[in-house]
Design an enzyme around this catalytic site. Structure first.
Site, PDB file in Angstrom:
ATOM      1  N   TYR A  93      46.143  39.993  47.154  1.00  0.00           N
ATOM      2  CA  TYR A  93      44.764  40.585  47.554  1.00  0.00           C
ATOM      3  C   TYR A  93      44.490  41.545  47.049  1.00  0.00           C
ATOM      4  CZ  TYR A  93      42.574  38.868  51.773  1.00  0.00           C
ATOM      5  OH  TYR A  93      42.236  38.006  52.613  1.00  0.00           O
ATOM      6  N   HIS A 123      41.937  31.294  53.005  1.00  0.00           N
ATOM      7  CA  HIS A 123      40.453  31.272  53.596  1.00  0.00           C
ATOM      8  C   HIS A 123      39.604  32.641  52.774  1.00  0.00           C
ATOM      9  CE1 HIS A 123      43.223  34.682  55.152  1.00  0.00           C
ATOM     10  NE2 HIS A 123      41.724  35.554  54.784  1.00  0.00           N
ATOM     11  N   HIS A 176      36.399  35.582  54.133  1.00  0.00           N
ATOM     12  CA  HIS A 176      36.516  36.875  54.570  1.00  0.00           C
ATOM     13  C   HIS A 176      34.641  36.537  54.261  1.00  0.00           C
ATOM     14  CE1 HIS A 176      40.036  38.061  55.996  1.00  0.00           C
ATOM     15  NE2 HIS A 176      40.461  37.679  55.010  1.00  0.00           N
TER      16      HIS A 176
HETATM   17 FE   FE2 Z   1      42.479  37.478  54.563  1.00  0.00          FE
END
Ligand code: FE2
Length: 242
Positions: free
Chosen positions: A109, A161, A163
């Site tokens: 991230y 994934h 979000h």
């Molecule tokens: Fe995540």
């Protein structure tokens, strides 16, 4: 004053039968943050319901294309993610703000607390948003996120994934969930994915690869419809960082 939307009706209730429990011991973070006492429903204030929210004027074209938010192209496999936001009666929910956030192709991230030993991508921030159209359809262009370790238990890895957050017509109506990719080998080992009470319901969080959504020579395509309420409801969760 509560707006009569699917969001409003759902966000008034703590959990539906399709949602994961607040306390799921295998998902270690829930042990600390799950409420120990019965939930108290706070009446929404007038300012919460009537205050400004995001609208068309706050959105830029590149908000929905996560591959065009910087000077160069991000690394990774380019994908199109699209679907419809529907009420429990199957009607499209128009003009709803859909926001996404995700790791980059390497599984990291763009965030200061992410210390995963994987490279950041200067051309990828990992955040996007758009409004649903008259058909309830949203659409994003992004890259396939990588799996990443998350220290929940020894050798814990999150399946790939994205979000999702959806706003209704007011801030208290926010709903959060995650979209997964078909056939991920990490599903059996992920306590977040497996915290959903019913395996068939959990499958609603797995997107579908759809050849018709692909763009030849350019990007693969995945469909992820979101149903708010009713028997076909998409499971939602408390917002968290994982
Ligand atoms: Fe995540």
């Amino acid at each position: 004053m509560q707006p009569e939307t699917a969001f409003a009706r759902i966000s008034e209730t703590a959990l539906t039968a399709t949602d994961p429990p607040n306390d799921y011991p295998d998902y270690v973070g829930t042990r600390l943050r799950a409420p120990k006492d019965p939930l108290v429903l706070l009446p929404a204030s007038l300012s919460e319901l009537t205050g400004p929210v995001y609208g068309n004027d706050a959105l830029r074209e590149t908000d929905a294309d996560l591959t065009r938010q910087h000077a160069g192209d991000p690394l990774g496999e380019r994908i199109i993610v699209t679907g419809r936001v529907l009420g429990s009666d199957g009607r499209p929910l128009r003009g709803q703000l859909v926001e996404i956030w995700q790791a980059n192709a390497a599984g990291r991230y763009h965030h200061s607390v992410d210390t995963h030993d994987a490279p950041l991508d200067p051309n990828f921030t990992g955040g996007g948003r758009c409004l649903t159209d008259d058909d309830g359809t949203y659409r994003f262009v992004t890259v396939l996120p990588g799996a990443y370790p998350w220290q929940n238990h020894p050798n814990a890895w999150r399946p790939k994934h994205i979000h999702f957050s959806l706003f209704g017509r007011a801030f208290p109506e926010r709903l959060v969930t995650q979209m997964y990719f078909p056939g991920d080998p990490l599903f059996p080992f992920d306590p977040i994915f497996n915290s959903i009470p019913d395996e068939r319901v959990g499958d609603r969080l797995v997107s579908t690869f759809e050849l018709g959504l692909t763009q030849p020579e350019w990007a693969l395509g995945f469909r992820f419809d979101i149903v708010l309420g009713g028997r076909e409801a998409t499971p939602t969760e408390e917002p968290h960082d994982d």
